[in-house]
Design a protein around this motif. Sequence first.
Motif, mmCIF file in Angstrom:
data_model
loop_
_atom_site.group_PDB
_atom_site.id
_atom_site.type_symbol
_atom_site.label_atom_id
_atom_site.label_comp_id
_atom_site.label_asym_id
_atom_site.label_seq_id
_atom_site.Cartn_x
_atom_site.Cartn_y
_atom_site.Cartn_z
ATOM 1 N N PRO A 40 -6.649 6.782 -3.126
ATOM 2 C CA PRO A 40 -7.629 5.910 -2.474
ATOM 3 C C PRO A 40 -8.402 5.004 -3.430
ATOM 4 O O PRO A 40 -9.123 4.125 -2.992
ATOM 5 C CB PRO A 40 -8.573 6.897 -1.794
ATOM 6 N N THR A 41 -8.234 5.238 -4.733
ATOM 7 C CA THR A 41 -8.953 4.414 -5.706
ATOM 8 C C THR A 41 -7.978 3.746 -6.667
ATOM 9 O O THR A 41 -6.858 4.210 -6.872
ATOM 10 C CB THR A 41 -9.969 5.242 -6.528
ATOM 11 N N VAL A 42 -8.453 2.647 -7.256
ATOM 12 C CA VAL A 42 -7.664 1.897 -8.208
ATOM 13 C C VAL A 42 -8.634 1.347 -9.263
ATOM 14 O O VAL A 42 -9.835 1.232 -8.995
ATOM 15 C CB VAL A 42 -6.873 0.785 -7.467
ATOM 16 N N THR A 43 -8.124 1.037 -10.427
ATOM 17 C CA THR A 43 -8.982 0.456 -11.463
ATOM 18 C C THR A 43 -8.980 -1.056 -11.298
ATOM 19 O O THR A 43 -7.945 -1.648 -11.012
ATOM 20 C CB THR A 43 -8.446 0.816 -12.870
ATOM 21 N N VAL A 44 -10.140 -1.658 -11.470
ATOM 22 C CA VAL A 44 -10.247 -3.114 -11.387
ATOM 23 C C VAL A 44 -9.345 -3.722 -12.459
ATOM 24 O O VAL A 44 -9.272 -3.222 -13.580
ATOM 25 C CB VAL A 44 -11.724 -3.548 -11.620
ATOM 26 N N GLY A 45 -8.635 -4.796 -12.075
ATOM 27 C CA GLY A 45 -7.789 -5.462 -13.063
ATOM 28 C C GLY A 45 -6.531 -6.053 -12.473
ATOM 29 O O GLY A 45 -6.333 -6.035 -11.257
ATOM 30 N N LYS A 46 -5.703 -6.575 -13.351
ATOM 31 C CA LYS A 46 -4.465 -7.258 -12.952
ATOM 32 C C LYS A 46 -3.321 -6.265 -12.772
ATOM 33 O O LYS A 46 -3.275 -5.238 -13.435
ATOM 34 C CB LYS A 46 -4.063 -8.244 -14.055
ATOM 35 N N GLY A 121 14.985 1.863 14.449
ATOM 36 C CA GLY A 121 15.172 2.549 15.718
ATOM 37 C C GLY A 121 13.958 2.590 16.628
ATOM 38 O O GLY A 121 13.985 3.251 17.660
ATOM 39 N N GLU A 122 12.877 1.911 16.245
ATOM 40 C CA GLU A 122 11.673 1.902 17.085
ATOM 41 C C GLU A 122 11.327 0.471 17.477
ATOM 42 O O GLU A 122 11.476 -0.447 16.680
ATOM 43 C CB GLU A 122 10.480 2.496 16.333
ATOM 44 N N THR A 123 10.818 0.314 18.683
ATOM 45 C CA THR A 123 10.341 -1.006 19.076
ATOM 46 C C THR A 123 8.851 -1.087 18.765
ATOM 47 O O THR A 123 8.183 -0.071 18.636
ATOM 48 C CB THR A 123 10.579 -1.264 20.575
ATOM 49 N N GLY A 124 8.367 -2.299 18.637
ATOM 50 C CA GLY A 124 6.957 -2.479 18.296
ATOM 51 C C GLY A 124 6.775 -2.464 16.791
ATOM 52 O O GLY A 124 7.729 -2.348 16.025
ATOM 53 N N THR A 125 5.532 -2.592 16.381
ATOM 54 C CA THR A 125 5.245 -2.629 14.949
ATOM 55 C C THR A 125 4.166 -1.622 14.586
ATOM 56 O O THR A 125 3.288 -1.314 15.381
ATOM 57 C CB THR A 125 4.761 -4.030 14.507
ATOM 58 N N VAL A 126 4.268 -1.129 13.377
ATOM 59 C CA VAL A 126 3.233 -0.256 12.830
ATOM 60 C C VAL A 126 2.205 -1.158 12.176
ATOM 61 O O VAL A 126 2.558 -2.027 11.381
ATOM 62 C CB VAL A 126 3.807 0.696 11.752
ATOM 63 N N GLU A 127 0.954 -0.982 12.546
ATOM 64 C CA GLU A 127 -0.098 -1.756 11.901
ATOM 65 C C GLU A 127 -1.147 -0.790 11.382
ATOM 66 O O GLU A 127 -1.710 -0.009 12.148
ATOM 67 C CB GLU A 127 -0.718 -2.741 12.896
ATOM 68 N N SER A 128 -1.353 -0.832 10.085
ATOM 69 C CA SER A 128 -2.327 0.062 9.474
ATOM 70 C C SER A 128 -3.294 -0.721 8.611
ATOM 71 O O SER A 128 -2.927 -1.712 7.988
ATOM 72 C CB SER A 128 -1.624 1.109 8.595
ATOM 73 N N LYS A 129 -4.543 -0.278 8.616
ATOM 74 C CA LYS A 129 -5.563 -0.868 7.750
ATOM 75 C C LYS A 129 -6.131 0.250 6.893
ATOM 76 O O LYS A 129 -6.622 1.256 7.417
ATOM 77 C CB LYS A 129 -6.661 -1.530 8.597
ATOM 78 N N LEU A 130 -6.016 0.068 5.600
ATOM 79 C CA LEU A 130 -6.409 1.114 4.660
ATOM 80 C C LEU A 130 -7.438 0.579 3.672
ATOM 81 O O LEU A 130 -7.317 -0.541 3.196
ATOM 82 C CB LEU A 130 -5.166 1.597 3.889
ATOM 83 N N VAL A 131 -8.420 1.394 3.392
ATOM 84 C CA VAL A 131 -9.472 0.974 2.449
ATOM 85 C C VAL A 131 -9.202 1.571 1.070
ATOM 86 O O VAL A 131 -9.038 2.780 0.921
ATOM 87 C CB VAL A 131 -10.872 1.375 2.968
ATOM 88 N N ILE A 132 -9.155 0.681 0.095
ATOM 89 C CA ILE A 132 -8.937 1.081 -1.295
ATOM 90 C C ILE A 132 -10.207 0.740 -2.074
ATOM 91 O O ILE A 132 -10.743 -0.359 -1.945
ATOM 92 C CB ILE A 132 -7.766 0.302 -1.920
ATOM 93 N N THR A 133 -10.672 1.658 -2.871
ATOM 94 C CA THR A 133 -11.867 1.385 -3.684
ATOM 95 C C THR A 133 -11.444 1.046 -5.104
ATOM 96 O O THR A 133 -10.755 1.821 -5.760
ATOM 97 C CB THR A 133 -12.810 2.604 -3.678
ATOM 98 N N ALA A 134 -11.856 -0.153 -5.528
ATOM 99 C CA ALA A 134 -11.582 -0.567 -6.908
ATOM 100 C C ALA A 134 -12.811 -0.244 -7.747
ATOM 101 O O ALA A 134 -13.933 -0.584 -7.374
ATOM 102 C CB ALA A 134 -11.275 -2.057 -6.946
ATOM 103 N N GLN A 135 -12.583 0.445 -8.830
ATOM 104 C CA GLN A 135 -13.696 0.819 -9.713
ATOM 105 C C GLN A 135 -13.354 0.566 -11.166
ATOM 106 O O GLN A 135 -12.196 0.435 -11.525
ATOM 107 C CB GLN A 135 -14.108 2.267 -9.463
ATOM 108 N N LYS A 136 -14.402 0.467 -11.977
ATOM 109 C CA LYS A 136 -14.231 0.198 -13.413
ATOM 110 C C LYS A 136 -13.670 1.413 -14.130
ATOM 111 O O LYS A 136 -13.921 2.534 -13.711
ATOM 112 C CB LYS A 136 -15.593 -0.183 -14.025
#
Length: 136
Positions: A40-46, A121-136
């Motif tokens: 759920p977390t990532v470091t700020v940067g490229k 094999g499935e009709t329709g689409t999966v739509e997900s919204k996920l929150v990622i926290t970027a930290q130093k």
Amino acid sequence: MKTFKLSRAIQAALIGIAVVGSAQIALADIKDYEFRLVEPTVTVGKDKVITVRLVNKTIGKPVPDAVIFATRLDMAPEGMPEMATRIALEPGAAEPGSYRFKATFGMEGKWLLSLGAKVQGETGTVESKLVITAQK
Ligand SMILES: [Cu+2]
């Protein structure tokens, strides 16, 4: 006697409908799928790598070979929906059912990853919204 036979016929028909109905319920629905963040977390940067897993919630299994057609990463959770960053799907999943993306997190805080995908094999689409926290 005739009415009795008729009601038997109706009963049989109703049982038939019930069987067909339950068979459809047994099949997965597109709503049974969701993306989950591995971290759920990532470091700020490229060029930071984000890994998500597509799971079938009803059986708890990863789902490989989904076609991800929509990706967006922005700072909507911080009141900056216009602050979007480039995100690219990385080829070669670490394991079946997991999908990797590379993105630049230019600012600390919460980022919203929006994904749209098609499942084999499935009709329709999966739509997900996920929150990622970027930290130093
Ligand atoms: Cu921002």
